[in-house]
Design a protein around this motif. Structure first.
Motif, short mmCIF file in Angstrom:
data_model
loop_
_atom_site.label_atom_id
_atom_site.label_comp_id
_atom_site.label_asym_id
_atom_site.label_seq_id
_atom_site.Cartn_x
_atom_site.Cartn_y
_atom_site.Cartn_z
N MET A 5 0.84 -1.18 0.00
CA MET A 5 0.00 0.00 0.00
C MET A 5 0.88 1.24 0.00
SD MET A 5 -3.26 -0.89 0.36
CE MET A 5 -4.11 -2.39 0.74
N ASP A 6 0.40 2.23 -0.67
CA ASP A 6 1.09 3.51 -0.74
C ASP A 6 0.02 4.58 -0.49
OD1 ASP A 6 2.77 5.64 -1.30
OD2 ASP A 6 3.53 4.80 -3.16
N TYR A 7 0.45 5.75 -0.10
CA TYR A 7 -0.51 6.79 0.23
C TYR A 7 -0.27 8.08 -0.56
CZ TYR A 7 -1.44 3.36 3.75
OH TYR A 7 -1.74 2.17 4.36
N GLU A 8 0.41 7.95 -1.68
CA GLU A 8 0.66 9.11 -2.53
C GLU A 8 0.46 8.74 -3.99
OE1 GLU A 8 4.37 11.08 -1.84
OE2 GLU A 8 4.14 11.00 0.32
N ILE A 9 -0.02 9.72 -4.74
CA ILE A 9 -0.20 9.55 -6.18
C ILE A 9 0.06 10.91 -6.81
CG2 ILE A 9 -2.68 10.05 -6.09
CD1 ILE A 9 -3.07 7.99 -8.33
N THR A 10 0.65 10.91 -8.00
CA THR A 10 0.84 12.18 -8.70
C THR A 10 -0.48 12.56 -9.36
OG1 THR A 10 1.48 11.23 -10.83
CG2 THR A 10 3.26 11.60 -9.19
N THR A 11 -0.62 13.82 -9.63
CA THR A 11 -1.82 14.30 -10.30
C THR A 11 -1.97 13.64 -11.66
OG1 THR A 11 -1.50 16.40 -9.15
CG2 THR A 11 -3.05 16.41 -10.98
N GLU A 12 -0.85 13.48 -12.35
CA GLU A 12 -0.88 12.86 -13.68
C GLU A 12 -1.34 11.39 -13.60
OE1 GLU A 12 1.62 16.43 -13.72
OE2 GLU A 12 1.69 14.64 -12.45
N GLU A 13 -0.84 10.67 -12.61
CA GLU A 13 -1.25 9.28 -12.43
C GLU A 13 -2.75 9.19 -12.15
OE1 GLU A 13 2.16 6.65 -10.35
OE2 GLU A 13 1.52 8.40 -9.18
N TYR A 14 -3.23 10.09 -11.29
CA TYR A 14 -4.64 10.12 -10.93
C TYR A 14 -5.51 10.34 -12.18
CZ TYR A 14 -9.02 11.88 -8.98
OH TYR A 14 -10.35 12.09 -8.70
N MET A 15 -5.14 11.33 -12.96
CA MET A 15 -5.94 11.63 -14.15
C MET A 15 -5.84 10.50 -15.18
SD MET A 15 -7.62 14.24 -13.41
CE MET A 15 -8.34 14.73 -14.96
N LYS A 16 -4.70 9.83 -15.27
CA LYS A 16 -4.56 8.70 -16.19
C LYS A 16 -5.50 7.56 -15.78
CE LYS A 16 -2.80 6.47 -19.62
NZ LYS A 16 -3.15 6.86 -20.98
N LEU A 17 -5.58 7.29 -14.47
CA LEU A 17 -6.51 6.25 -14.00
C LEU A 17 -7.95 6.61 -14.37
CD1 LEU A 17 -5.15 5.29 -10.47
CD2 LEU A 17 -5.20 3.86 -12.51
N ARG A 18 -8.32 7.87 -14.16
CA ARG A 18 -9.68 8.31 -14.51
C ARG A 18 -9.93 8.09 -16.01
NH1 ARG A 18 -12.61 11.30 -10.86
NH2 ARG A 18 -13.84 12.11 -12.59
N GLU A 19 -8.96 8.45 -16.81
CA GLU A 19 -9.08 8.29 -18.26
C GLU A 19 -9.25 6.81 -18.65
OE1 GLU A 19 -6.68 9.56 -22.32
OE2 GLU A 19 -5.57 9.43 -20.43
N LEU A 20 -8.44 5.94 -18.04
CA LEU A 20 -8.46 4.52 -18.36
C LEU A 20 -9.80 3.85 -18.08
CD1 LEU A 20 -4.91 3.45 -17.14
CD2 LEU A 20 -5.74 3.49 -19.51
N VAL A 21 -10.55 4.36 -17.09
CA VAL A 21 -11.87 3.78 -16.78
C VAL A 21 -13.01 4.60 -17.39
CG1 VAL A 21 -11.07 2.56 -14.73
CG2 VAL A 21 -11.99 4.88 -14.48
N GLY A 22 -12.68 5.60 -18.19
CA GLY A 22 -13.71 6.35 -18.91
C GLY A 22 -14.42 7.40 -18.10
#
Length: 135
Positions: free
Chosen positions: A1-18
């Motif tokens: 488990m990790d407790y940090e994410i970059t803004t770019e990673e976050y937006m990429k995840l959102r994009e990947l799930v539509g």
């Protein structure tokens, strides 16, 4: 488990799930004001997150449960939700009550029922509602 994410990673995840995308500056503010964030990573890449918003009174909102499509169906969403629910429980003082809410993605209602969430409308609750607003 990790407790940090970059803004770019976050937006990429959102994009990947539509899911709806928005400016990076706006996403950065959202992440900054998150009460709890848990990430799953594999080979240095974020493959799943859960994000919790909380007023630290009685309102708790699970804003994001995202697992990269190629990792879905492996129990990672369940792991993220268990982690978020345990965090919420760990913050409650004796006698405290909170209303934990979320908006299930279409077709994911059964997943959240496993965590004792109830569908709305029901005999007890009215319909959940939302609105996207643009500036």
């Amino acid at each position: 488990m990790d407790y940090e994410i970059t803004t770019e990673e976050y937006m990429k995840l959102r994009e990947l799930v539509g899911w709806k995308l928005f400016p990076l500056e706006q996403a950065e503010e959202a992440l900054k004001h998150t009460a709890y964030l848990c990430c799953l990573k594999k080979d240095g890449k974020t493959i799943g997150i859960v994000r919790v918003l909380w007023d630290y009174g009685y309102v708790v909102y699970i804003a994001d449960v995202i697992v990269r499509p190629e990792f879905q169906g492996q129990g990672l969403g369940r792991l993220l939700m268990n982690n978020a629910m345990e965090f919420i429980k760990s913050q409650l003082k004796p006698g405290y009550k909170v209303m934990v809410s979320l908006m299930a993605a279409k077709g994911k209602e059964e997943f959240y029922k496993k965590f004792d969430f109830v569908e709305r409308p029901s005999e007890k609750y009215g319909c959940g509602m939302c609105q996207w607003m643009e500036g």
